[in-house]
Design a protein around this motif. Structure first.
Motif, PDB file in Angstrom:
ATOM      1  N   VAL A 152      -4.862   6.354   0.885  1.00  0.00           N
ATOM      2  CA  VAL A 152      -4.418   6.264   2.281  1.00  0.00           C
ATOM      3  C   VAL A 152      -5.067   5.018   2.876  1.00  0.00           C
ATOM      4  N   SER A 153      -4.286   4.213   3.579  1.00  0.00           N
ATOM      5  CA  SER A 153      -4.793   2.925   4.067  1.00  0.00           C
ATOM      6  C   SER A 153      -4.463   2.721   5.533  1.00  0.00           C
ATOM      7  N   ILE A 154      -5.399   2.098   6.242  1.00  0.00           N
ATOM      8  CA  ILE A 154      -5.087   1.621   7.590  1.00  0.00           C
ATOM      9  C   ILE A 154      -4.927   0.103   7.519  1.00  0.00           C
ATOM     10  N   VAL A 155      -3.944  -0.407   8.267  1.00  0.00           N
ATOM     11  CA  VAL A 155      -3.600  -1.828   8.192  1.00  0.00           C
ATOM     12  C   VAL A 155      -3.542  -2.408   9.600  1.00  0.00           C
ATOM     13  N   LEU A 212       0.814  -1.215   0.000  1.00  0.00           N
ATOM     14  CA  LEU A 212       0.000   0.000   0.000  1.00  0.00           C
ATOM     15  C   LEU A 212       0.850   1.268   0.000  1.00  0.00           C
ATOM     16  N   GLY A 213       2.153   1.106  -0.105  1.00  0.00           N
ATOM     17  CA  GLY A 213       2.976   2.287  -0.342  1.00  0.00           C
ATOM     18  C   GLY A 213       4.129   2.549   0.608  1.00  0.00           C
ATOM     19  N   SER A 242      -8.728   1.004   2.557  1.00  0.00           N
ATOM     20  CA  SER A 242      -8.065   2.080   1.814  1.00  0.00           C
ATOM     21  C   SER A 242      -9.108   3.054   1.300  1.00  0.00           C
ATOM     22  N   VAL A 243      -8.726   4.329   1.291  1.00  0.00           N
ATOM     23  CA  VAL A 243      -9.586   5.328   0.659  1.00  0.00           C
ATOM     24  C   VAL A 243      -8.765   6.102  -0.362  1.00  0.00           C
ATOM     25  N   VAL A 244      -9.441   6.508  -1.419  1.00  0.00           N
ATOM     26  CA  VAL A 244      -8.827   7.399  -2.401  1.00  0.00           C
ATOM     27  C   VAL A 244      -9.367   8.789  -2.115  1.00  0.00           C
ATOM     28  N   MET A 296     -13.177   7.025  -3.215  1.00  0.00           N
ATOM     29  CA  MET A 296     -13.322   5.587  -3.427  1.00  0.00           C
ATOM     30  C   MET A 296     -12.928   4.875  -2.134  1.00  0.00           C
ATOM     31  N   ILE A 297     -13.473   3.694  -1.944  1.00  0.00           N
ATOM     32  CA  ILE A 297     -13.136   2.902  -0.751  1.00  0.00           C
ATOM     33  C   ILE A 297     -12.890   1.471  -1.182  1.00  0.00           C
TER      34      ILE A 297
END
Ligand code: ADP
Ligand code: ASP
Ligand code: MG
Length: 424
Positions: free
Chosen positions: A357-360, A210-211, A396-398, A387-388
């Motif tokens: 942006v993502s929470i893991v 995710l980056g 993740s959200v855009v 977006m989700i």
């Protein structure tokens, strides 16, 4: 005596002074009785410089012939590094020898600029280790079955090191970098980010994909597949710190869930600015439409990430998805020239100013309401979600790119990632 692989990133190899420090550190490990294989990156900035030269001569072209030459050029950065490190080790009184990917050889497929390692022949390296030498192998590069030089994608030295460790069944692979471990998020964006003493393999895999560029995703995949013990730690500690202390510093990637000491629901936040959003407007809402659009994109070898299809109005719908920014123009051209005429789409829109942006966290599996807490934190900051996408252990959200840092900080606060989780 154990076989240990050390990997040093670009900043850690960034000057002759730093290379001397790396040599002293490696010499300390070798003198403690370990067999040492070292995989360094190019000196910091060097890969960008080399690729920049190529771009000056051919700004747009992306032919396979060009990609082959990019690998030919980019691979030289690591070749310089290994030679310099071998000399620095010899100056420390150690026996050391350097090899390029093709000398080992590190065999890859032929996907220039993003090749995958297929096998590593460790006979030569083993013979040197047996003879008491420190062996230094270029990161990032390999050779395909026709003898062409390939590279493994940006950040690929991590993967080289883990693959070497896997092939040689090393006791541990230590990834030395310019931060002292894996943090709850990039410490350069959130000052309160906290170093994790352990992170589960699954979470690390998500964070990398995710980056979080602290580890290249393929290195984590390799570590998982071959169960390579993997640790991320700082190359900026004094080289002569106690070896036991050094060996237990940083962040350990763990494979067993019950090994995980910290029981947070969300363990980390990742983000990336590498994607672009594309919307195909006014397509007929009927079976097969997703295939008509995404099938054409897949055939052009373009990877698609987040996908949403909107509710339809009057039998028409809008279809949005994200692709890597490098593929953006190609995707737009393809959709406008081929897909829109055949599907009857009214318009193709694009937006390159987005981020994801993502929470893991593996704790998300057993906790409800995590995603809604995320949405609330973003809404409190007035950030619109475009977006989700969710999976078992991530959401993740855009969003608009300009809110990226604000979103990461807000989420870090909302999930109290600056504080040690309470033991479960
Ligand atoms: P190297 O040259 O050693 O391979 P990289 O620049 O590729 O180093 O990766 C290290 C960088 O990764 C850090 O400097 C940091 O800015 C960034 N990073 C992103 N996410 C994280 C994270 N969750 N934890 C630690 N570092 C992170
Ligand atoms: N030198 C390569 C890069 O800059 C590989 C690496 O550093 O891991 O991407
Ligand atoms: Mg890196």
């Amino acid at each position: 005596m154990a076989l240990i692989v050390h990997k040093y990133g670009g900043t850690s190899m960034g000057s002759t002074e730093r290379i001397r420090n790396v040599a002293k550190r490696v010499a300390k490990w070798a003198r403690a009785g370990h067999q040492m294989v070292v995989v360094p990156s190019a000196m910091s900035g060097e890969t960008n410089r080399l690729l920049g030269l190529a771009k000056e001569l051919s700004p747009k072209q992306t032919s396979s012939a060009l990609l082959r030459e990019l690998d030919m050029i980019a691979a030289t950065g690591e070749q310089v590094s290994v030679g310099l490190l071998a000399i620095a080790l010899q100056a420390e009184g150690m026996e050391a020898i350097s090899y390029t990917g093709w000398q080992v050889p590190v065999q890859t497929d032929s996907a220039y600029t993003k090749a995958r390692i297929q096998s590593i022949d460790d006979a030569r390296v083993r013979a040197d280790l047996e003879a008491g030498r420190v062996v230094i192998i270029t990161g990032f590069q390999g050779i395909d079955s026709d003898g062409h030089i390939t590279t493994l994608g940006r950040g690929g030295s991590d993967t080289s090191a883990v693959a070497v460790a896997a092939a040689m069944k090393a006791h541990e692979c230590l990834i030395y970098t310019d931060v002292d471990g894996v943090y709850t998020t990039d410490p350069r964006i959130v000052a309160e980010a906290r170093r994790l003493s352990t992170i589960s393999f699954e979470e690390m895999l998500e964070m990398a994909s995710l980056g979080s560029k602290v580890l290249q995703i393929r290195s984590v995949e390799f570590a998982g597949k071959y169960r390579v013990p993997l640790r991320v730690l700082s190359s900026f500690t004094p080289w002569d710190i106690d070896i036991e202390e050094e060996a237990s510093s940083g962040t350990l990637i763990t494979f067993e869930e019950d090994e995980k000491m910290e029981q947070a629901v969300v363990s980390g936040i990742a983000f990336n600015r590498d994607e672009a959003k594309i919307t195909v407007m006014g397509v007929p809402d009927k079976p097969g439409i997703a295939y008509q659009i995404l099938g054409a994109v897949a055939e052009a070898n373009i990877d698609v990430d987040v996908i949403i299809q909107n509710v339809s109005h009057d039998g028409k719908t809008d279809f949005s998805f994200t692709v890597h920014r490098n593929d953006y123009q190609r995707t737009i051209d393809l959709l406008q020239n081929q897909v829109a005429p055949s599907t009857g789409a009214t318009q193709v829109l694009g937006d390159t100013k987005i981020c994801k942006v993502s929470i893991v966290g593996i704790g998300m599996r057993s906790h409800a309401g995590v995603a809604s807490k995320m949405f609330r934190a973003l809404s409190d900051e007035g950030i619109n979600i475009q977006m989700i996408t969710t999976s078992e252990i991530k959401t993740s959200v855009v969003i608009d790119e300009k809110y990226m840092e604000l979103a990461v900080r807000a989420l870090h606060r909302a999930f109290e990632l600056d504080q040690e989780p309470v033991a479960a």
